[in-house]
Every structure is written in C-alpha cells, then in structure tokens.
Design an enzyme around this catalytic site. Structure first.
Site, mmCIF file in Angstrom:
data_model
loop_
_atom_site.group_PDB
_atom_site.id
_atom_site.type_symbol
_atom_site.label_atom_id
_atom_site.label_comp_id
_atom_site.label_asym_id
_atom_site.label_seq_id
_atom_site.Cartn_x
_atom_site.Cartn_y
_atom_site.Cartn_z
ATOM 1 N N THR A 26 -24.425 54.907 29.723
ATOM 2 C CA THR A 26 -23.519 53.841 29.286
ATOM 3 C C THR A 26 -23.734 53.497 27.822
ATOM 4 O OG1 THR A 26 -23.427 52.937 31.523
ATOM 5 C CG2 THR A 26 -22.770 51.479 29.720
ATOM 6 N N LYS A 86 -15.214 54.424 34.376
ATOM 7 C CA LYS A 86 -16.400 54.479 35.233
ATOM 8 C C LYS A 86 -15.850 54.532 36.660
ATOM 9 C CE LYS A 86 -20.947 53.882 35.994
ATOM 10 N NZ LYS A 86 -21.986 54.807 35.510
ATOM 11 N N GLU A 129 -17.300 58.182 32.299
ATOM 12 C CA GLU A 129 -18.738 58.245 32.565
ATOM 13 C C GLU A 129 -19.017 58.415 34.050
ATOM 14 O OE1 GLU A 129 -22.319 55.132 32.881
ATOM 15 O OE2 GLU A 129 -21.140 54.939 31.046
ATOM 16 N N GLY A 130 -19.861 59.375 34.372
ATOM 17 C CA GLY A 130 -20.259 59.591 35.748
ATOM 18 C C GLY A 130 -21.315 58.583 36.193
ATOM 19 N N ALA A 131 -21.933 58.872 37.318
ATOM 20 C CA ALA A 131 -23.014 58.032 37.842
ATOM 21 C C ALA A 131 -24.224 58.927 38.079
ATOM 22 C CB ALA A 131 -22.587 57.354 39.144
ATOM 23 N N GLY A 132 -25.405 58.482 37.659
ATOM 24 C CA GLY A 132 -26.584 59.302 37.845
ATOM 25 C C GLY A 132 -26.473 60.612 37.095
ATOM 26 N N PRO A 186 -33.272 57.056 18.892
ATOM 27 C CA PRO A 186 -34.700 56.781 19.089
ATOM 28 C C PRO A 186 -34.893 55.657 20.099
ATOM 29 C CG PRO A 186 -33.945 55.751 17.071
ATOM 30 C CD PRO A 186 -32.779 56.547 17.599
#
Length: 240
Positions: free
Chosen positions: A16, A37, A116-119, A209
């Site tokens: 995310t 999502k 965005e996927g999950a996991g 970072p």
C-alpha cells in the site's frame, strides 16, 4: 492509460505504501490517477460501512476522487487471509466476482491505474482460485514490491518466476526496506538488482529505505515512475 497489478513478496512488504507513492508521484506530474483494492480483510466498521485502512490510503491518492466502493468492492472484517475472512462472512469470492468492478475502474481511463493485491502472488480466493488469477484475467503487467529483510532474495526470485510463468510481464520492482537492522543491506540490494533486473529483465523503480514514519509523498520522491508512464508521456508529447 497505463494500468498495473501490484503484488509483493509477502504480507506487510509495503504494497500500500508503494501503491500510494506511485499514485502520488503520478499526481505530481499532473496525471489523473485511479487505484483499486479488490478485496481487503481487516476492515473496521464505520457509519458508512466496512472500511479498510489500505484502501483509504489508496483512495486519498485518486485524482479525480473515487467512491470507496469503486476502489474496494469486497471489504471483510476479520484480519485474516481473505479466503478465510470471506468464508466466515458467508461469502464466496472468486475472480468472476472481482473482475467486473476492477474492469469498471480501468474503464475510467485514468492516466495511471494501480490495482493492489492482498498478501503475495498466490494468496488464495475461493473455488480453488488465487488472486494471481485476477491479474491474469485483467491481463495487467505487474509491479513487484520486495519487502527487504532476511530471506527477501529467495522470496523475490520465486515470485518473479511465478509471475513470468503465468505469462505476465513484470513492469518493475521496488525494494522496500522493512527491517531497520537489516544486515548487509547493500549486498542484498545488489543481489536483488542482479536477479530481478539483470537476470529477470525487470527495471528497479526505486529503493525505499527503512522509514520511521513513511508517507506517500516521501515515497513518491524515491520512485522513478517513468517506466510506468512512458505511454502517457508519448501521448502528451503528440498532443503538444
């Protein structure tokens, strides 16, 4: 329009944060943005209904603004794997249910869209499917977020190989340092650049970072999204 499916080497790798950072970077360029999502667990109950913190972070970077349901059509309360959360909610979630709202999101024609996927890549859905099957159904190139910690090189190589075996192009990868005390950090980043870039053919879009208080705007400044927006840039040049 440029559209991508974003996955990661594991849960809590920074999907995310990177998704929001990519969209924020695109907004800085004056591009329209959209994010999705498709399924999210760990949602909180609000007067407006179930809401997921990750989906809300994505919604904040959509320009023009999008309704929550357009971004996150399946919201689940338990903070467990999505297929388990769906079973507990008495739902059956599959690609056939998730693809139409995501295609509707893509049809809005934003300059840059990130779903965005999950996991990780092989997170299961119902009926024997995985979330990777949604990316395949949508025929989207993939952005891979590597959570940089011990074991990241193996996880990254396996994920890259799985994506490519599924017939999808990896448009780029982002190294997100999630271990503040990562030993031999530079050596690990060099190895990732070799295996994902030189050997895997995927450009590095940036290195994030370890940050004590990361934000989308900070991450936007650390990313090179040119490989993701070249088609928009070419179009803009022609329009001039």
């Amino acid at each position: 329009m440029n559209a991508y499916f974003l996955t990661a080497t594991d849960t809590d790798a920074g999907k995310t944060l990177v998704t929001a950072g990519i969209l924020a970077a695109a907004r800085r360029r004056g591009l329209t943005t959209a994010g999705g999502k498709p399924i999210a667990s760990g949602c909180e109950r609000t007067p407006e209904g179930l809401r997921n913190a990750d989906a809300l972070a994505i919604q904040a970077q959509c320009q023009p603004a999008l309704a929550y349901d357009a971004i996150n059509p399946v919201a689940l309360a338990p903070a467990v794997a999505p297929h388990i959360a769906a079973l507990e909610a008495g739902m059956s979630v599959n690609v056939a249910a998730l693809a139409p709202p995501m295609r509707a999101l893509l049809a809005r024609g934003a300059d840059l869209c990130v779903i965005e996927g999950a996991g990780g890549w092989r997170v299961p859905l119902g009926e024997g499917e995985s979330l990777s099957d949604l990316a395949i159904a949508l025929e989207l190139p993939v952005i891979l977020v590597v959570g940089v910690r011990l074991g990241a090189i193996n996880h990254a190589r396996l994920t890259l190989e799985a994506i490519q075996r599924d017939g999808l192009r990896v448009a780029g990868w982002v190294a997100n340092v999630i271990d503040a005390g990562m030993p031999r950090e530079e050596e690990n980043l060099d190895a990732l650049a070799h295996w994902l870039g030189e050997r895997g053919g995927a450009p590095c879009l940036g290195v994030v970072p370890w940050l004590e208080a990361p934000t989308a705007d900070i991450v936007a400044g650390l990313l090179d999204i040119e490989p993701l927006t070249h088609e928009v840039g070419a179009r803009t040049a022609r329009e001039r």
